[in-house]
Design a protein around this motif. Structure first.
Motif, PDB file in Angstrom:
ATOM      1  N   LEU A  33       0.816  -1.238   0.141  1.00 42.47           N
ATOM      2  CA  LEU A  33      -0.243  -0.185   0.215  1.00 42.47           C
ATOM      3  C   LEU A  33       0.913   1.222  -0.146  1.00 42.47           C
ATOM      4  N   TYR A  34       1.912   1.227   0.656  1.00 42.12           N
ATOM      5  CA  TYR A  34       2.901   2.238   0.804  1.00 42.12           C
ATOM      6  C   TYR A  34       3.390   2.641  -0.472  1.00 42.12           C
ATOM      7  N   ASN A  35       3.904   1.660  -1.552  1.00 40.65           N
ATOM      8  CA  ASN A  35       4.420   1.840  -2.566  1.00 40.65           C
ATOM      9  C   ASN A  35       3.363   2.255  -3.564  1.00 40.65           C
ATOM     10  N   LYS A  36       2.067   1.626  -3.442  1.00 35.69           N
ATOM     11  CA  LYS A  36       1.028   1.923  -4.571  1.00 35.69           C
ATOM     12  C   LYS A  36       0.266   3.262  -4.387  1.00 35.69           C
ATOM     13  N   ASN A  37       0.353   3.604  -3.001  1.00 32.26           N
ATOM     14  CA  ASN A  37      -0.141   4.914  -2.770  1.00 32.26           C
ATOM     15  C   ASN A  37      -1.679   5.344  -3.086  1.00 32.26           C
ATOM     16  N   PRO A  38      -2.677   4.367  -2.762  1.00 28.15           N
ATOM     17  CA  PRO A  38      -4.164   4.790  -3.505  1.00 28.15           C
ATOM     18  C   PRO A  38      -4.505   5.773  -2.381  1.00 28.15           C
ATOM     19  N   ASP A  39      -5.715   6.285  -2.706  1.00 27.82           N
ATOM     20  CA  ASP A  39      -6.394   7.462  -1.914  1.00 27.82           C
ATOM     21  C   ASP A  39      -7.455   6.674  -1.055  1.00 27.82           C
ATOM     22  N   ILE A  40      -7.961   5.580  -1.757  1.00 27.11           N
ATOM     23  CA  ILE A  40      -9.238   4.835  -0.883  1.00 27.11           C
ATOM     24  C   ILE A  40      -8.782   3.307  -1.024  1.00 27.11           C
ATOM     25  N   VAL A  41      -9.227   2.596  -0.005  1.00 30.93           N
ATOM     26  CA  VAL A  41      -8.758   1.241  -0.098  1.00 30.93           C
ATOM     27  C   VAL A  41     -10.084   0.639   0.444  1.00 30.93           C
ATOM     28  N   CYS A  42     -10.686  -0.130  -0.319  1.00 21.84           N
ATOM     29  CA  CYS A  42     -11.940  -0.789   0.398  1.00 21.84           C
ATOM     30  C   CYS A  42     -11.579  -2.399   0.343  1.00 21.84           C
ATOM     31  N   LEU A  43     -11.739  -2.697   1.868  1.00 17.02           N
ATOM     32  CA  LEU A  43     -11.339  -4.007   2.391  1.00 17.02           C
ATOM     33  C   LEU A  43     -12.392  -4.826   2.562  1.00 17.02           C
ATOM     34  N   GLN A  44     -12.594  -6.240   1.928  1.00 17.30           N
ATOM     35  CA  GLN A  44     -13.486  -7.100   2.452  1.00 17.30           C
ATOM     36  C   GLN A  44     -12.854  -8.323   3.205  1.00 17.30           C
ATOM     37  N   GLU A  45     -13.784  -9.018   3.977  1.00 12.72           N
ATOM     38  CA  GLU A  45     -13.340 -10.012   4.784  1.00 12.72           C
ATOM     39  C   GLU A  45     -12.221  -9.836   5.791  1.00 12.72           C
ATOM     40  N   ILE A  46     -12.417  -8.844   6.482  1.00 15.73           N
ATOM     41  CA  ILE A  46     -11.310  -8.112   7.465  1.00 15.73           C
ATOM     42  C   ILE A  46     -11.189  -8.985   8.451  1.00 15.73           C
ATOM     43  N   ARG A  47     -12.188  -9.988   9.003  1.00 16.42           N
ATOM     44  CA  ARG A  47     -12.176 -10.933  10.087  1.00 16.42           C
ATOM     45  C   ARG A  47     -11.598 -10.556  11.280  1.00 16.42           C
ATOM     46  N   ILE A  48     -12.089  -9.427  11.586  1.00 14.64           N
ATOM     47  CA  ILE A  48     -11.657  -9.030  13.012  1.00 14.64           C
ATOM     48  C   ILE A  48     -12.597  -8.375  13.901  1.00 14.64           C
ATOM     49  N   ALA A  49     -12.621  -8.564  15.253  1.00 14.53           N
ATOM     50  CA  ALA A  49     -13.522  -7.961  15.999  1.00 14.53           C
ATOM     51  C   ALA A  49     -13.268  -6.434  16.265  1.00 14.53           C
ATOM     52  N   SER A  50     -14.231  -5.794  16.667  1.00 12.94           N
ATOM     53  CA  SER A  50     -13.994  -4.309  16.898  1.00 12.94           C
ATOM     54  C   SER A  50     -13.039  -4.144  17.993  1.00 12.94           C
ATOM     55  N   HIS A  51     -13.177  -4.847  19.102  1.00 11.52           N
ATOM     56  CA  HIS A  51     -11.978  -4.598  20.024  1.00 11.52           C
ATOM     57  C   HIS A  51     -10.657  -4.922  19.567  1.00 11.52           C
ATOM     58  N   ASP A  52     -10.502  -5.554  18.597  1.00 14.56           N
ATOM     59  CA  ASP A  52      -9.179  -6.034  18.225  1.00 14.56           C
ATOM     60  C   ASP A  52      -8.288  -5.038  17.200  1.00 14.56           C
ATOM     61  N   ILE A  53      -9.322  -3.903  16.583  1.00 11.53           N
ATOM     62  CA  ILE A  53      -8.895  -3.026  15.673  1.00 11.53           C
ATOM     63  C   ILE A  53      -8.117  -1.840  16.462  1.00 11.53           C
ATOM     64  N   LYS A  54      -6.676  -2.201  16.435  1.00 10.57           N
ATOM     65  CA  LYS A  54      -5.828  -1.173  17.549  1.00 10.57           C
ATOM     66  C   LYS A  54      -5.447  -0.168  16.369  1.00 10.57           C
ATOM     67  N   ASN A  55      -4.815   1.064  16.945  1.00  7.43           N
ATOM     68  CA  ASN A  55      -4.639   2.188  16.197  1.00  7.43           C
ATOM     69  C   ASN A  55      -3.594   1.775  14.944  1.00  7.43           C
ATOM     70  N   GLU A  56      -2.480   0.625  15.040  1.00  6.72           N
ATOM     71  CA  GLU A  56      -1.765   0.547  13.931  1.00  6.72           C
ATOM     72  C   GLU A  56      -2.552  -0.138  12.802  1.00  6.72           C
ATOM     73  N   LEU A  57      -3.771  -0.502  12.918  1.00  8.37           N
ATOM     74  CA  LEU A  57      -4.711  -1.252  11.736  1.00  8.37           C
ATOM     75  C   LEU A  57      -5.514   0.140  11.519  1.00  8.37           C
ATOM     76  N   LEU A  58      -6.397   0.854  12.610  1.00  6.77           N
ATOM     77  CA  LEU A  58      -6.959   1.774  12.205  1.00  6.77           C
ATOM     78  C   LEU A  58      -6.741   2.839  11.335  1.00  6.77           C
ATOM     79  N   ASN A  59      -5.191   3.192  11.647  1.00  4.75           N
ATOM     80  CA  ASN A  59      -4.655   4.254  11.123  1.00  4.75           C
ATOM     81  C   ASN A  59      -3.251   4.216  10.328  1.00  4.75           C
ATOM     82  N   PRO A  60      -3.311   3.591   9.419  1.00  4.43           N
ATOM     83  CA  PRO A  60      -1.942   3.168   8.951  1.00  4.43           C
ATOM     84  C   PRO A  60      -1.411   4.009   7.791  1.00  4.43           C
TER      85      PRO A  60
END
Length: 270
Positions: A33-60
Motif C-alpha cells: 500500500l505504501y508503494n502503490k499509494n492509493p487514496d481509498i482502499v476498500c477491504l472485504q473479509e477483514i475477519r477481526i472484532a471491533s475490540h481488536d482493531i488497534k490504532n496501527e490497523l485503524l490509521n496506518p
C-alpha cells in the motif's frame, strides 16, 4: 488528497478481499500500500472484532480507517481506508440478519459515494439461500442510492467481492462450474440486470474488454500456480465516473490473500 500525475489529478482506488486483515499485513500488505499509494482502499473479509482493531490497523500510513466488523469473531466484515475525511459514513442494510455479518459500508464525499460490499459466497445450500436473500436486499438498497446519486449529481462506485463471475471470460474453467455457486445462471442474470437497470459499468472490463484476468484462486489443486482463477472482485461505476477511468491493475506479484487487489485510477477528485 489525490495523486497529481503531470497536470492531472488522479483518484486511485484499490479494492481487495484481504481474507483476514492481520494475516494480509503479516504478508507485507502495508508495504505494498505504501508503494502503490492509493487514496481509498476498500477491504472485504477483514475477519477481526471491533475490540481488536488497534490504532496501527485503524490509521496506518496516513489513512483514516472506517470498519464494519461482523458480530462473529474471525468472520466476514468490511472496512475502508481513506486519506480524505468523508462527509458521511453509513453501515449496513438495516437488516439485522445480514448486518450481523458486516457486509456493507458506504462512504460519501462531495463528489462521490462509494459502497464497499462483501457478498456471501454460497458455499453450501444454506449459505446459497442466504446469498440469494442478500442479492434481493442489496438491489433494494442500491435502487435507493442510485436515485439519490442522480438527484445529488454525485458519482457512484460499488467496490467489493461480489462472489459472482459474470461471463465465461471471467472464469478459467467455466464449463465445469456452470452449476456451482458463483457462476449459476440466476446469479449471473441478477448481475446483468443490476448493471443494466442502474447504468453501471464494470470498469476493469471497460478498460480491458478482451483480457482474461482473475482476482481469486482456490487454495486447491495449485490454482494460483496454474492461474485457474475467477474474476469476482469488481469496481462498478456510474457512466460518468467510468468514463474518467484511465488505468487499472490486478496485482499478482505478491500474494496477500487468496484474492488479488484491483486498483483503478480515475481522472477526478472526491
Amino acid at each position: 488528497m489525490c495523486i497529481l500525475t503531470g497536470n492531472q489529478i488522479v483518484l486511485r482506488i484499490t479494492s481487495i478481499n484481504v481474507n483476514g486483515i492481520r494475516s494480509a499485513i503479516k504478508k507485507k500488505f502495508l508495504d505494498w500500500l505504501y508503494n502503490k499509494n492509493p487514496d481509498i482502499v476498500c477491504l472485504q473479509e477483514i475477519r477481526i472484532a471491533s475490540h481488536d482493531i488497534k490504532n496501527e490497523l485503524l490509521n496506518p500510513l496516513g489513512f483514516k480507517g472506517f470498519f464494519y466488523p461482523a458480530q462473529k469473531n474471525g468472520y466476514s466484515g468490511v472496512g475502508i481506508y481513506t486519506k480524505k475525511q468523508p462527509m458521511k459514513i453509513t453501515r449496513g442494510l438495516e437488516d439485522k440478519n445480514i448486518d450481523s455479518e458486516g457486509r456493507v459500508i458506504r462512504i460519501d464525499w462531495e463528489k462521490i459515494s462509494i459502497i464497499n460490499v462483501y457478498f456471501p459466497s454460497g458455499s453450501n445450500d444454506e449459505r446459497q439461500k442466504a446469498k440469494l436473500i442478500f442479492l434481493q436486499k442489496f438491489e433494494l438498497y442500491l435502487k435507493e442510492i442510485y436515485s439519490e446519486s442522480i438527484l445529488s449529481k454525485r458519482n457512484l462506485l460499488i467496490c467489493g467481492d461480489w462472489n459472482i463471475a459474470h461471463t465465461q471470460m471471467d472464469i478459467k474453467n467455466w464449463k465445469n462450474n456452470l452449476n456451482k455457486p458463483g457462476f449459476l445462471p440466476e446469479e449471473r442474470n441478477w448481475l446483468s440486470e443490476i448493471i443494466n437497470n442502474y447504468n453501471l459499468v464494470d470498469v476493469f472490463r471497460k478498460l480491458h474488454p478482451h483480457q482474461e484476468q482473475y482476482t481469486w484462486w482456490s487454495n486447491r489443486a495449485r490454482s494460483w500456480e496454474r492461474n485457474v482463477g475467477w474474476r469476482i472482485d469488481y469496481q462498478m461505476a456510474n457512466n460518468s465516473l467510468a468514463n474518467l477511468a484511465i488505468s487499472s491493475e490486478i496485482y499478482m506479484e505478491t500474494r496477500f490473500s487468496d484474492h488479488a487487489p484491483l486498483t483503478i485510477d480515475y481522472k477526478t477528485e472526491i
